[in-house]
Design a protein around this motif. Structure first.
Motif, PDB file in Angstrom:
ATOM      1  N   VAL A 125      42.031  33.535  43.520  1.00  0.00           N
ATOM      2  CA  VAL A 125      43.333  33.724  42.889  1.00  0.00           C
ATOM      3  C   VAL A 125      44.307  32.880  43.712  1.00  0.00           C
ATOM      4  CG1 VAL A 125      45.132  35.378  42.259  1.00  0.00           C
ATOM      5  CG2 VAL A 125      42.714  36.080  42.220  1.00  0.00           C
ATOM      6  N   ARG A 126      44.870  31.885  43.067  1.00  0.00           N
ATOM      7  CA  ARG A 126      45.768  30.942  43.751  1.00  0.00           C
ATOM      8  C   ARG A 126      47.125  31.026  43.070  1.00  0.00           C
ATOM      9  NH1 ARG A 126      46.395  25.102  42.963  1.00  0.00           N
ATOM     10  NH2 ARG A 126      46.939  24.147  44.932  1.00  0.00           N
TER      11      ARG A 126
ATOM     12  N   ILE B 105      46.581  32.243  48.549  1.00  0.00           N
ATOM     13  CA  ILE B 105      45.220  32.167  48.021  1.00  0.00           C
ATOM     14  C   ILE B 105      44.428  33.378  48.487  1.00  0.00           C
ATOM     15  CG2 ILE B 105      43.068  30.845  48.018  1.00  0.00           C
ATOM     16  CD1 ILE B 105      44.811  28.337  48.549  1.00  0.00           C
ATOM     17  N   PHE B 106      43.774  34.048  47.516  1.00  0.00           N
ATOM     18  CA  PHE B 106      42.863  35.153  47.789  1.00  0.00           C
ATOM     19  C   PHE B 106      41.493  34.762  47.263  1.00  0.00           C
ATOM     20  CE2 PHE B 106      46.960  37.191  46.766  1.00  0.00           C
ATOM     21  CZ  PHE B 106      47.154  37.997  47.866  1.00  0.00           C
ATOM     22  N   ASP B 107      40.455  34.938  48.059  1.00  0.00           N
ATOM     23  CA  ASP B 107      39.077  34.838  47.585  1.00  0.00           C
ATOM     24  C   ASP B 107      38.528  36.254  47.589  1.00  0.00           C
ATOM     25  OD1 ASP B 107      39.224  32.105  47.349  1.00  0.00           O
ATOM     26  OD2 ASP B 107      38.191  31.679  49.221  1.00  0.00           O
ATOM     27  N   ILE B 108      38.227  36.779  46.401  1.00  0.00           N
ATOM     28  CA  ILE B 108      37.840  38.184  46.315  1.00  0.00           C
ATOM     29  C   ILE B 108      36.458  38.350  45.691  1.00  0.00           C
ATOM     30  CG2 ILE B 108      40.215  39.033  46.337  1.00  0.00           C
ATOM     31  CD1 ILE B 108      40.077  39.357  43.338  1.00  0.00           C
TER      32      ILE B 108
ATOM     33  N   PRO C 246      33.433  40.597  43.529  1.00  0.00           N
ATOM     34  CA  PRO C 246      33.440  41.200  42.198  1.00  0.00           C
ATOM     35  C   PRO C 246      33.960  42.645  42.163  1.00  0.00           C
ATOM     36  CG  PRO C 246      31.401  39.990  42.515  1.00  0.00           C
ATOM     37  CD  PRO C 246      32.107  40.007  43.841  1.00  0.00           C
ATOM     38  N   VAL C 247      33.665  43.442  43.184  1.00  0.00           N
ATOM     39  CA  VAL C 247      34.133  44.841  43.195  1.00  0.00           C
ATOM     40  C   VAL C 247      35.656  44.880  43.293  1.00  0.00           C
ATOM     41  CG1 VAL C 247      34.107  47.010  44.488  1.00  0.00           C
ATOM     42  CG2 VAL C 247      31.970  45.758  44.114  1.00  0.00           C
ATOM     43  N   THR C 248      36.216  44.085  44.181  1.00  0.00           N
ATOM     44  CA  THR C 248      37.673  44.036  44.331  1.00  0.00           C
ATOM     45  C   THR C 248      38.325  43.491  43.062  1.00  0.00           C
ATOM     46  OG1 THR C 248      37.437  43.717  46.712  1.00  0.00           O
ATOM     47  CG2 THR C 248      39.563  43.116  45.739  1.00  0.00           C
ATOM     48  N   ALA C 249      37.718  42.465  42.452  1.00  0.00           N
ATOM     49  CA  ALA C 249      38.260  41.903  41.207  1.00  0.00           C
ATOM     50  C   ALA C 249      38.289  42.956  40.107  1.00  0.00           C
ATOM     51  CB  ALA C 249      37.432  40.695  40.778  1.00  0.00           C
ATOM     52  N   THR C 250      37.241  43.760  40.031  1.00  0.00           N
ATOM     53  CA  THR C 250      37.185  44.822  39.018  1.00  0.00           C
ATOM     54  C   THR C 250      38.280  45.848  39.242  1.00  0.00           C
ATOM     55  OG1 THR C 250      34.821  44.522  38.704  1.00  0.00           O
ATOM     56  CG2 THR C 250      35.738  46.637  38.024  1.00  0.00           C
ATOM     57  N   GLN C 251      38.467  46.280  40.487  1.00  0.00           N
ATOM     58  CA  GLN C 251      39.517  47.262  40.793  1.00  0.00           C
ATOM     59  C   GLN C 251      40.900  46.707  40.471  1.00  0.00           C
ATOM     60  OE1 GLN C 251      38.627  47.952  44.933  1.00  0.00           O
ATOM     61  NE2 GLN C 251      37.323  49.706  44.479  1.00  0.00           N
ATOM     62  N   TRP C 252      41.146  45.462  40.839  1.00  0.00           N
ATOM     63  CA  TRP C 252      42.421  44.810  40.597  1.00  0.00           C
ATOM     64  C   TRP C 252      42.673  44.696  39.087  1.00  0.00           C
ATOM     65  CZ3 TRP C 252      43.849  39.612  43.437  1.00  0.00           C
ATOM     66  CH2 TRP C 252      45.181  39.312  43.233  1.00  0.00           C
ATOM     67  N   ALA C 253      41.669  44.227  38.349  1.00  0.00           N
ATOM     68  CA  ALA C 253      41.804  44.071  36.901  1.00  0.00           C
ATOM     69  C   ALA C 253      42.028  45.411  36.206  1.00  0.00           C
ATOM     70  CB  ALA C 253      40.562  43.388  36.327  1.00  0.00           C
ATOM     71  N   ASP C 254      41.290  46.441  36.616  1.00  0.00           N
ATOM     72  CA  ASP C 254      41.456  47.764  36.013  1.00  0.00           C
ATOM     73  C   ASP C 254      42.859  48.305  36.237  1.00  0.00           C
ATOM     74  OD1 ASP C 254      38.834  47.694  35.132  1.00  0.00           O
ATOM     75  OD2 ASP C 254      38.073  49.073  36.671  1.00  0.00           O
ATOM     76  N   THR C 255      43.365  48.154  37.452  1.00  0.00           N
ATOM     77  CA  THR C 255      44.716  48.632  37.769  1.00  0.00           C
ATOM     78  C   THR C 255      45.769  47.875  36.960  1.00  0.00           C
ATOM     79  OG1 THR C 255      44.034  49.259  39.997  1.00  0.00           O
ATOM     80  CG2 THR C 255      46.398  48.973  39.622  1.00  0.00           C
ATOM     81  N   MET C 256      45.627  46.565  36.860  1.00  0.00           N
ATOM     82  CA  MET C 256      46.577  45.770  36.086  1.00  0.00           C
ATOM     83  C   MET C 256      46.517  46.136  34.608  1.00  0.00           C
ATOM     84  SD  MET C 256      46.234  42.078  37.945  1.00  0.00           S
ATOM     85  CE  MET C 256      47.567  41.307  37.040  1.00  0.00           C
ATOM     86  N   HIS C 257      45.315  46.344  34.094  1.00  0.00           N
ATOM     87  CA  HIS C 257      45.156  46.722  32.687  1.00  0.00           C
ATOM     88  C   HIS C 257      45.789  48.090  32.412  1.00  0.00           C
ATOM     89  CE1 HIS C 257      43.011  48.222  29.099  1.00  0.00           C
ATOM     90  NE2 HIS C 257      43.262  46.996  28.694  1.00  0.00           N
ATOM     91  N   GLN C 258      45.550  49.051  33.291  1.00  0.00           N
ATOM     92  CA  GLN C 258      46.125  50.393  33.116  1.00  0.00           C
ATOM     93  C   GLN C 258      47.657  50.327  33.152  1.00  0.00           C
ATOM     94  OE1 GLN C 258      44.337  52.865  36.120  1.00  0.00           O
ATOM     95  NE2 GLN C 258      42.286  52.571  35.294  1.00  0.00           N
ATOM     96  N   TRP C 259      48.190  49.556  34.081  1.00  0.00           N
ATOM     97  CA  TRP C 259      49.647  49.428  34.174  1.00  0.00           C
ATOM     98  C   TRP C 259      50.199  48.781  32.909  1.00  0.00           C
ATOM     99  CZ3 TRP C 259      52.784  45.124  34.015  1.00  0.00           C
ATOM    100  CH2 TRP C 259      54.134  45.353  34.255  1.00  0.00           C
ATOM    101  N   ALA C 260      49.594  47.669  32.467  1.00  0.00           N
ATOM    102  CA  ALA C 260      50.088  46.961  31.290  1.00  0.00           C
ATOM    103  C   ALA C 260      50.036  47.848  30.059  1.00  0.00           C
ATOM    104  CB  ALA C 260      49.276  45.681  31.070  1.00  0.00           C
TER     105      ALA C 260
END
Length: 71
Positions: A36-37, A46-49, A51-65
């Protein structure tokens, strides 16, 4: 040397940032990472993350949106 695959470029309308999402595959093998740049003017974050962290981040963003509606 790592292989970089572009996944998405997102331009943030209100802040003017550019968010690049890339897949990073290292030549020596191992786990693929999501890069993520975020560009803000001349500054880069820049973050290099993994798959587990990406899933948590995506889930949180989706729930918020999902709670925001069309404000």
């Amino acid at each position: 040397m790592a292989k970089i695959t572009e996944l998405s470029k997102i331009n943030v309308p209100l802040g003017g940032q550019q968010i690049d999402l890339q897949q990073i595959d290292h030549a020596e093998g191992g786990m693929s990472m999501l890069r993520v740049r975020i560009r803000e003017g001349k500054r880069f974050t820049i973050f290099d993350i993994d798959p587990v962290t990406a899933t948590q981040w995506a889930d949180t963003m989706h729930q918020w949106a999902a709670t925001q509606g069309n404000k």
